[in-house]
Design a protein around this motif. Sequence first.
Motif, PDB file in Angstrom:
ATOM      1  N   GLU A  22       0.821  -1.200   0.000  1.00  0.00           N
ATOM      2  CA  GLU A  22       0.000   0.000   0.000  1.00  0.00           C
ATOM      3  C   GLU A  22       0.864   1.262   0.000  1.00  0.00           C
ATOM      4  OE1 GLU A  22      -3.080  -0.166   2.953  1.00  0.00           O
ATOM      5  OE2 GLU A  22      -3.648  -2.183   2.341  1.00  0.00           O
ATOM      6  N   HIS A  23       1.965   1.247   0.714  1.00  0.00           N
ATOM      7  CA  HIS A  23       2.889   2.389   0.731  1.00  0.00           C
ATOM      8  C   HIS A  23       3.458   2.648  -0.666  1.00  0.00           C
ATOM      9  CE1 HIS A  23       6.049   5.061   2.188  1.00  0.00           C
ATOM     10  NE2 HIS A  23       6.908   4.335   1.493  1.00  0.00           N
ATOM     11  N   MET A  24       3.886   1.598  -1.350  1.00  0.00           N
ATOM     12  CA  MET A  24       4.464   1.755  -2.683  1.00  0.00           C
ATOM     13  C   MET A  24       3.415   2.253  -3.686  1.00  0.00           C
ATOM     14  SD  MET A  24       7.597   1.165  -2.182  1.00  0.00           S
ATOM     15  CE  MET A  24       8.248   1.051  -3.823  1.00  0.00           C
ATOM     16  N   ILE A  25       2.207   1.726  -3.638  1.00  0.00           N
ATOM     17  CA  ILE A  25       1.138   2.175  -4.531  1.00  0.00           C
ATOM     18  C   ILE A  25       0.834   3.649  -4.280  1.00  0.00           C
ATOM     19  CG2 ILE A  25      -1.333   1.957  -5.047  1.00  0.00           C
ATOM     20  CD1 ILE A  25      -0.987  -1.085  -4.613  1.00  0.00           C
ATOM     21  N   TYR A  26       0.769   4.037  -3.029  1.00  0.00           N
ATOM     22  CA  TYR A  26       0.461   5.424  -2.667  1.00  0.00           C
ATOM     23  C   TYR A  26       1.469   6.404  -3.266  1.00  0.00           C
ATOM     24  CZ  TYR A  26      -0.262   9.568   0.193  1.00  0.00           C
ATOM     25  OH  TYR A  26      -0.472  10.852   0.611  1.00  0.00           O
ATOM     26  N   HIS A  27       2.730   6.015  -3.316  1.00  0.00           N
ATOM     27  CA  HIS A  27       3.791   6.910  -3.776  1.00  0.00           C
ATOM     28  C   HIS A  27       4.083   6.830  -5.272  1.00  0.00           C
ATOM     29  CE1 HIS A  27       4.908   8.719  -0.007  1.00  0.00           C
ATOM     30  NE2 HIS A  27       4.758   7.531   0.564  1.00  0.00           N
ATOM     31  N   LEU A  28       3.338   6.020  -6.007  1.00  0.00           N
ATOM     32  CA  LEU A  28       3.560   5.931  -7.455  1.00  0.00           C
ATOM     33  C   LEU A  28       3.124   7.199  -8.163  1.00  0.00           C
ATOM     34  CD1 LEU A  28       2.317   2.391  -8.531  1.00  0.00           C
ATOM     35  CD2 LEU A  28       4.618   3.310  -8.749  1.00  0.00           C
ATOM     36  N   PRO A  88       1.410   8.969 -11.478  1.00  0.00           N
ATOM     37  CA  PRO A  88       0.207   8.503 -12.184  1.00  0.00           C
ATOM     38  C   PRO A  88       0.460   7.371 -13.178  1.00  0.00           C
ATOM     39  CG  PRO A  88       0.152  10.866 -11.984  1.00  0.00           C
ATOM     40  CD  PRO A  88       1.507  10.433 -11.472  1.00  0.00           C
ATOM     41  N   ASN A  89       1.556   7.381 -13.880  1.00  0.00           N
ATOM     42  CA  ASN A  89       1.867   6.303 -14.819  1.00  0.00           C
ATOM     43  C   ASN A  89       3.074   5.497 -14.354  1.00  0.00           C
ATOM     44  OD1 ASN A  89      -0.219   6.812 -16.731  1.00  0.00           O
ATOM     45  ND2 ASN A  89       0.926   8.600 -17.399  1.00  0.00           N
ATOM     46  N   GLY A  90       3.366   5.540 -13.062  1.00  0.00           N
ATOM     47  CA  GLY A  90       4.528   4.857 -12.516  1.00  0.00           C
ATOM     48  C   GLY A  90       4.350   3.356 -12.462  1.00  0.00           C
ATOM     49  N   LYS A  91       5.474   2.682 -12.314  1.00  0.00           N
ATOM     50  CA  LYS A  91       5.483   1.218 -12.208  1.00  0.00           C
ATOM     51  C   LYS A  91       6.387   0.815 -11.060  1.00  0.00           C
ATOM     52  CE  LYS A  91       4.840   0.406 -17.104  1.00  0.00           C
ATOM     53  NZ  LYS A  91       5.320  -0.310 -18.283  1.00  0.00           N
ATOM     54  N   ILE A  92       6.022  -0.281 -10.402  1.00  0.00           N
ATOM     55  CA  ILE A  92       6.875  -0.858  -9.368  1.00  0.00           C
ATOM     56  C   ILE A  92       6.924  -2.366  -9.576  1.00  0.00           C
ATOM     57  CG2 ILE A  92       6.526   0.882  -7.575  1.00  0.00           C
ATOM     58  CD1 ILE A  92       4.453  -0.950  -6.310  1.00  0.00           C
ATOM     59  N   GLY A  93       7.936  -2.960  -9.052  1.00  0.00           N
ATOM     60  CA  GLY A  93       8.031  -4.414  -9.019  1.00  0.00           C
ATOM     61  C   GLY A  93       8.239  -4.827  -7.573  1.00  0.00           C
ATOM     62  N   ARG A 137      -8.127  -8.132  -3.785  1.00  0.00           N
ATOM     63  CA  ARG A 137      -9.276  -7.933  -4.669  1.00  0.00           C
ATOM     64  C   ARG A 137      -9.421  -6.461  -5.052  1.00  0.00           C
ATOM     65  NH1 ARG A 137     -14.233  -6.247  -4.372  1.00  0.00           N
ATOM     66  NH2 ARG A 137     -14.290  -6.063  -2.116  1.00  0.00           N
ATOM     67  N   LYS A 138      -9.278  -5.566  -4.084  1.00  0.00           N
ATOM     68  CA  LYS A 138      -9.428  -4.128  -4.349  1.00  0.00           C
ATOM     69  C   LYS A 138      -8.300  -3.604  -5.241  1.00  0.00           C
ATOM     70  CE  LYS A 138     -12.305  -2.981  -0.453  1.00  0.00           C
ATOM     71  NZ  LYS A 138     -12.495  -2.144   0.735  1.00  0.00           N
ATOM     72  N   ILE A 139      -7.098  -4.107  -5.068  1.00  0.00           N
ATOM     73  CA  ILE A 139      -5.977  -3.696  -5.928  1.00  0.00           C
ATOM     74  C   ILE A 139      -6.248  -4.124  -7.367  1.00  0.00           C
ATOM     75  CG2 ILE A 139      -3.542  -4.131  -6.456  1.00  0.00           C
ATOM     76  CD1 ILE A 139      -3.066  -4.242  -3.389  1.00  0.00           C
ATOM     77  N   ILE A 140      -6.765  -5.329  -7.553  1.00  0.00           N
ATOM     78  CA  ILE A 140      -7.085  -5.824  -8.895  1.00  0.00           C
ATOM     79  C   ILE A 140      -8.250  -5.042  -9.491  1.00  0.00           C
ATOM     80  CG2 ILE A 140      -7.984  -7.804 -10.187  1.00  0.00           C
ATOM     81  CD1 ILE A 140      -6.327  -9.551  -8.170  1.00  0.00           C
ATOM     82  N   GLU A 141      -9.311  -4.827  -8.719  1.00  0.00           N
ATOM     83  CA  GLU A 141     -10.474  -4.098  -9.219  1.00  0.00           C
ATOM     84  C   GLU A 141     -10.145  -2.659  -9.593  1.00  0.00           C
ATOM     85  OE1 GLU A 141     -13.450  -4.619  -6.215  1.00  0.00           O
ATOM     86  OE2 GLU A 141     -14.033  -6.588  -6.991  1.00  0.00           O
ATOM     87  N   ALA A 142      -9.143  -2.069  -8.903  1.00  0.00           N
ATOM     88  CA  ALA A 142      -8.718  -0.699  -9.200  1.00  0.00           C
ATOM     89  C   ALA A 142      -7.768  -0.660 -10.402  1.00  0.00           C
ATOM     90  CB  ALA A 142      -8.060  -0.069  -7.982  1.00  0.00           C
ATOM     91  N   ASP A 143      -7.534  -1.816 -11.025  1.00  0.00           N
ATOM     92  CA  ASP A 143      -6.654  -1.927 -12.183  1.00  0.00           C
ATOM     93  C   ASP A 143      -5.249  -1.412 -11.894  1.00  0.00           C
ATOM     94  OD1 ASP A 143      -6.190  -2.801 -14.789  1.00  0.00           O
ATOM     95  OD2 ASP A 143      -6.626  -0.837 -15.655  1.00  0.00           O
ATOM     96  N   LEU A 144      -4.732  -1.801 -10.730  1.00  0.00           N
ATOM     97  CA  LEU A 144      -3.404  -1.355 -10.306  1.00  0.00           C
ATOM     98  C   LEU A 144      -2.325  -2.414 -10.504  1.00  0.00           C
ATOM     99  CD1 LEU A 144      -4.393   0.447  -6.993  1.00  0.00           C
ATOM    100  CD2 LEU A 144      -3.830   1.491  -9.198  1.00  0.00           C
TER     101      LEU A 144
END
Length: 54
Positions: free
Chosen positions: A12-18, A20-25, A45-52
């Motif tokens: 959640e921390h990594m997603i928050y700091h991305l 708009p078009n960023g990528k993480i592994g 489920r929420k990460i997938i539904e948010a298309d993240l």
Amino acid sequence: MPAGNANYAWIEHMIYHLAPNGKIGLVLANGALSTQTSGEGEIRRKIIEADLID
């Protein structure tokens, strides 16, 4: 976020700091991807539904 589970705090921390078009592994233990205790399945489920995730 599940109490005592740093895997999901980190995700959640990594997603928050991305940007708009960023990528993480992320590399996680196999158990982090399948556990259902303390709401982890709902978070995934929420990460997938948010298309993240691809």
